[in-house]
Design a protein around this motif. Structure first.
Motif, PDB file in Angstrom:
ATOM      1  N   GLY A 190     -29.952  87.132  91.251  1.00  0.00           N
ATOM      2  CA  GLY A 190     -31.009  87.341  92.230  1.00  0.00           C
ATOM      3  C   GLY A 190     -31.910  88.513  91.898  1.00  0.00           C
ATOM      4  N   GLN A 191     -31.449  89.377  90.995  1.00  0.00           N
ATOM      5  CA  GLN A 191     -32.236  90.541  90.593  1.00  0.00           C
ATOM      6  C   GLN A 191     -33.054  90.277  89.330  1.00  0.00           C
ATOM      7  OE1 GLN A 191     -29.383  93.769  90.166  1.00  0.00           O
ATOM      8  NE2 GLN A 191     -28.166  92.952  91.867  1.00  0.00           N
ATOM      9  N   ARG A 192     -32.965  89.068  88.790  1.00  0.00           N
ATOM     10  CA  ARG A 192     -33.603  88.759  87.511  1.00  0.00           C
ATOM     11  C   ARG A 192     -34.991  88.168  87.694  1.00  0.00           C
ATOM     12  NH1 ARG A 192     -30.911  89.110  82.549  1.00  0.00           N
ATOM     13  NH2 ARG A 192     -29.123  90.457  82.882  1.00  0.00           N
ATOM     14  N   THR A 193     -35.787  88.302  86.623  1.00  0.00           N
ATOM     15  CA  THR A 193     -37.127  87.717  86.574  1.00  0.00           C
ATOM     16  C   THR A 193     -37.062  86.406  85.822  1.00  0.00           C
ATOM     17  OG1 THR A 193     -38.132  89.913  86.546  1.00  0.00           O
ATOM     18  CG2 THR A 193     -39.521  88.071  85.846  1.00  0.00           C
ATOM     19  N   ALA A 194     -37.694  85.374  86.352  1.00  0.00           N
ATOM     20  CA  ALA A 194     -37.713  84.077  85.689  1.00  0.00           C
ATOM     21  C   ALA A 194     -38.519  84.143  84.400  1.00  0.00           C
ATOM     22  CB  ALA A 194     -38.299  83.019  86.616  1.00  0.00           C
ATOM     23  N   SER A 195     -38.058  83.438  83.389  1.00  0.00           N
ATOM     24  CA  SER A 195     -38.771  83.381  82.106  1.00  0.00           C
ATOM     25  C   SER A 195     -39.553  82.090  81.947  1.00  0.00           C
ATOM     26  CB  SER A 195     -37.782  83.512  80.947  1.00  0.00           C
ATOM     27  OG  SER A 195     -36.873  82.427  80.933  1.00  0.00           O
ATOM     28  N   ARG A 196     -39.360  81.151  82.867  1.00  0.00           N
ATOM     29  CA  ARG A 196     -40.111  79.901  82.826  1.00  0.00           C
ATOM     30  C   ARG A 196     -40.371  79.428  84.248  1.00  0.00           C
ATOM     31  NH1 ARG A 196     -34.867  77.382  81.795  1.00  0.00           N
ATOM     32  NH2 ARG A 196     -35.042  77.733  79.570  1.00  0.00           N
ATOM     33  N   VAL A 197     -41.443  78.690  84.411  1.00  0.00           N
ATOM     34  CA  VAL A 197     -41.742  78.059  85.695  1.00  0.00           C
ATOM     35  C   VAL A 197     -41.338  76.595  85.590  1.00  0.00           C
ATOM     36  CG1 VAL A 197     -43.515  77.494  87.381  1.00  0.00           C
ATOM     37  CG2 VAL A 197     -43.657  79.643  86.078  1.00  0.00           C
ATOM     38  N   PRO A 198     -40.334  76.155  86.347  1.00  0.00           N
ATOM     39  CA  PRO A 198     -39.807  74.797  86.179  1.00  0.00           C
ATOM     40  C   PRO A 198     -40.734  73.745  86.781  1.00  0.00           C
ATOM     41  CG  PRO A 198     -38.639  75.933  87.937  1.00  0.00           C
ATOM     42  CD  PRO A 198     -39.571  76.935  87.339  1.00  0.00           C
ATOM     43  N   LEU A 199     -41.720  73.336  85.998  1.00  0.00           N
ATOM     44  CA  LEU A 199     -42.715  72.383  86.469  1.00  0.00           C
ATOM     45  C   LEU A 199     -42.424  70.952  86.031  1.00  0.00           C
ATOM     46  CD1 LEU A 199     -45.942  74.483  85.753  1.00  0.00           C
ATOM     47  CD2 LEU A 199     -44.724  74.239  87.929  1.00  0.00           C
ATOM     48  N   ILE A 213     -33.143  62.996  76.539  1.00  0.00           N
ATOM     49  CA  ILE A 213     -32.816  64.251  75.849  1.00  0.00           C
ATOM     50  C   ILE A 213     -34.088  64.998  75.480  1.00  0.00           C
ATOM     51  CG2 ILE A 213     -31.831  65.227  73.750  1.00  0.00           C
ATOM     52  CD1 ILE A 213     -29.791  62.895  73.802  1.00  0.00           C
ATOM     53  N   ARG A 214     -35.051  64.280  74.925  1.00  0.00           N
ATOM     54  CA  ARG A 214     -36.287  64.936  74.515  1.00  0.00           C
ATOM     55  C   ARG A 214     -37.060  65.462  75.714  1.00  0.00           C
ATOM     56  NH1 ARG A 214     -38.359  61.087  69.447  1.00  0.00           N
ATOM     57  NH2 ARG A 214     -36.596  61.604  68.067  1.00  0.00           N
ATOM     58  N   GLY A 215     -36.958  64.770  76.854  1.00  0.00           N
ATOM     59  CA  GLY A 215     -37.586  65.274  78.067  1.00  0.00           C
ATOM     60  C   GLY A 215     -36.942  66.577  78.519  1.00  0.00           C
ATOM     61  N   MET A 216     -35.618  66.655  78.437  1.00  0.00           N
ATOM     62  CA  MET A 216     -34.935  67.906  78.759  1.00  0.00           C
ATOM     63  C   MET A 216     -35.354  69.008  77.803  1.00  0.00           C
ATOM     64  SD  MET A 216     -30.846  68.822  78.715  1.00  0.00           S
ATOM     65  CE  MET A 216     -30.747  68.542  76.944  1.00  0.00           C
ATOM     66  N   GLY A 217     -35.424  68.682  76.517  1.00  0.00           N
ATOM     67  CA  GLY A 217     -35.824  69.688  75.532  1.00  0.00           C
ATOM     68  C   GLY A 217     -37.197  70.255  75.818  1.00  0.00           C
ATOM     69  N   ALA A 218     -38.143  69.381  76.168  1.00  0.00           N
ATOM     70  CA  ALA A 218     -39.491  69.845  76.504  1.00  0.00           C
ATOM     71  C   ALA A 218     -39.475  70.725  77.742  1.00  0.00           C
ATOM     72  CB  ALA A 218     -40.412  68.647  76.710  1.00  0.00           C
ATOM     73  N   ALA A 219     -38.638  70.369  78.727  1.00  0.00           N
ATOM     74  CA  ALA A 219     -38.549  71.171  79.947  1.00  0.00           C
ATOM     75  C   ALA A 219     -37.975  72.554  79.663  1.00  0.00           C
ATOM     76  CB  ALA A 219     -37.682  70.448  80.978  1.00  0.00           C
ATOM     77  N   LEU A 220     -36.988  72.629  78.799  1.00  0.00           N
ATOM     78  CA  LEU A 220     -36.402  73.925  78.456  1.00  0.00           C
ATOM     79  C   LEU A 220     -37.362  74.793  77.655  1.00  0.00           C
ATOM     80  CD1 LEU A 220     -32.764  72.810  77.570  1.00  0.00           C
ATOM     81  CD2 LEU A 220     -33.460  74.199  79.517  1.00  0.00           C
ATOM     82  N   ARG A 221     -38.146  74.157  76.800  1.00  0.00           N
ATOM     83  CA  ARG A 221     -39.099  74.927  75.997  1.00  0.00           C
ATOM     84  C   ARG A 221     -40.298  75.389  76.828  1.00  0.00           C
ATOM     85  NH1 ARG A 221     -38.325  70.756  72.326  1.00  0.00           N
ATOM     86  NH2 ARG A 221     -40.309  69.807  72.966  1.00  0.00           N
ATOM     87  N   ASN A 222     -40.756  74.504  77.687  1.00  0.00           N
ATOM     88  CA  ASN A 222     -42.072  74.732  78.309  1.00  0.00           C
ATOM     89  C   ASN A 222     -42.042  74.971  79.799  1.00  0.00           C
ATOM     90  OD1 ASN A 222     -43.169  74.109  75.714  1.00  0.00           O
ATOM     91  ND2 ASN A 222     -43.020  71.930  76.190  1.00  0.00           N
ATOM     92  N   GLY A 223     -40.925  74.713  80.473  1.00  0.00           N
ATOM     93  CA  GLY A 223     -40.884  74.952  81.914  1.00  0.00           C
ATOM     94  C   GLY A 223     -40.813  73.666  82.703  1.00  0.00           C
TER      95      GLY A 223
END
Length: 466
Positions: free
Chosen positions: A407-416, A456-466
């Motif tokens: 809860g004290q951390r800053t997000a590194s990606r916006v999960p869009l 799988i590739r959709g998950m990979g894109a989400a992890l890379r890009n948000g």
């Protein structure tokens, strides 16, 4: 430096660049591909074929190169079965080498890296011993799934480039037989293994060892930058292997056979046999049915890779002093710890705040996961999709400390991405692997595999890009 995954491959022109011959005749032996009764294209990597300029090949030409292994233009005129030794479950074996594969071509990718196209299941070589040199179609399908999943999870891995079904029936003692056959081509950033160095040390060939060290530095690490190339190379390899160990753990992946002949000098995971993804954070989880002592179980993989580095250091003693090699080995646990925490934060979607702070967060996560009430993929999915790390549905006591810290951390990606709004995470447990294969084996139904690759590739894109 925070972990960054490999970017989506970009297009490139075909750039052949044969360098392996610089090492002379003792690095490998000419091999002839098997003649197969049939050639049915089952998988073509439509992401990575463009990265090496081979996306323009039509299906007929593709099959001629990756089913019959007609040489690519201006490339190796004849494949090479590479020579190496290796510790197999920590027993030294001086009688191995490329027994059912060979180096087919070398070329540059979109990042100008020197890449290898190597095979699996292409027939016998001088190092086949009593084997038939062939690959089951199931083994090829499993390697597609392993490499696609690992790439999506940010693990440095070889890429399954092509799978061609070959029309033979193979007998295998450890699975239902007869079974369908295939030949596979993988794209790798080097096929030089730890065992390559071990063989040269075994033969006490100082000239070739020095030549190999320079070759690896020049073609994989940007050139020689010190007066002590062997120790320089070892330090760079150790850094990449530490990253691999950290990524394996974050992915929940168990390679199964981390022998020294299965570890390459760029820290790129390859050569997948009895791999598994562990559903739960279970250190003793094993992938290989024959790993009776749990030598390569989930929790011991960092130790196994560290041990393998020690064997590489021993081989490099032929041309290097001991002290700097030992110094690098002693630094490995810290390098691994840093790599693991940075990769863990990346998969969670939070910014790394340094080793000590990250370690506290991850220890709390591991304690919760060790209760085995939450699967690894579900854990990362639940926390990674929220963005602000408020998860009102998760009031479980086992994650209370973790909940306070994250809860004290800053997000590194916006999960869009749509991935984060789905009902469940993309996983790759053994039941699904078997279901995908069953559809192929029983009904020749490839749709389930194709759909899984897309997921799988959709998950990979989400992890890379948000």
């Amino acid at each position: 430096m925070p972990y960054k995954p490999q970017a989506e491959p970009a297009g490139s022109n075909y750039k052949p660049d044969v360098r392996i011959t610089q090492l002379g005749e003792k690095i490998g032996d000419p091999a002839l591909p098997a003649s197969f009764p049939d050639h049915i294209l089952r998988f073509r990597n439509d992401r990575w074929d463009k990265s090496v300029g081979l996306d323009r090949l039509n299906e007929e030409d593709w099959l001629s190169h990756f089913g019959q292994f007609e040489p690519l233009a201006d490339n190796l005129s004849q494949p090479l079965a590479l020579r190496y030794h290796g510790h197999q479950f920590r027993n030294y074996n001086p009688e191995i080498g490329d027994g059912r594969g060979f180096l087919f071509a070398q070329l540059r990718d979109h990042e100008k890296r020197l890449m290898d196209l190597g095979t699996k299941g292409s027939g016998t070589t001088p190092w086949s011993r009593s084997g038939d040199g062939k690959l089951t179609l199931k083994g090829a399908v499993r390697e597609i799934l392993a490499t696609e999943m690992l790439e999506a999870l940010g693990v440095n891995t070889s890429k399954t480039f092509s799978v061609v079904e070959t029309g033979e029936e193979l007998e295998r003692g450890d699975e239902p037989s007869p079974t369908r056959s295939a030949v596979m081509t993988r794209l790798s950033h080097s096929h030089i293994r730890f065992g390559t160095f071990q063989r040269i040390a075994y033969e006490k060939n100082e000239e070739l060892m020095h030549k190999l060290v320079i070759y690896c530095l020049e073609h994989y690490y940007g050139g020689v930058q010190s007066d002590y190339p062997a120790t320089e190379l070892f330090a760079k390899i150790a850094r990449e292997v530490a990253k691999l160990a950290g990524a394996y753990m974050t992915a929940g992946f168990v390679h199964g056979v981390l022998n020294t002949d299965n570890i390459n000098i760029t820290g790129e995971s390859f050569d997948y046999g009895p791999w598994r993804f562990t559903p739960y954070w279970e250190p003793g989880f094993t992938a290989a049915y024959f790993d009776h002592e749990g030598l390569y179980c989930f929790g011991r993989q960092p130790e196994a890779l560290h041990w393998n580095l020690a064997q590489l250091a021993s081989a490099l003693r032929l041309v290097a002093e001991s002290d700097p090699l030992v110094e690098t080995l002693e630094a490995f646990p810290k390098a691994y710890g840093t790599a693991f925490t940075e990769h863990f934060c990346w998969r969670l979607g939070v910014k790394s705040e340094g080793f000590e702070e990250d370690r506290n967060l991850i220890v709390a996560a591991e304690k919760g996961l060790a209760e085995k009430k939450t699967q690894i993929d579900q854990f990362f999915f639940d926390w990674g999709k929220s963005g602000n790390f408020v998860n009102p549905e998760d009031n479980s006591s086992e994650f209370s400390t973790f909940r306070d810290l994250i809860g004290q951390r800053t997000a590194s990606r916006v999960p869009l991405s749509d991935y984060w709004t789905g009902p469940s995470p993309c996983s790759m447990h053994i039941e699904e692997v078997e279901a995908i294969w069953s559809a192929i084996a029983n009904n020749d139904d490839w749709e389930r595999l194709s759909n899984k690759i897309n997921d799988i590739r959709g998950m990979g894109a989400a992890l890379r890009n948000g």
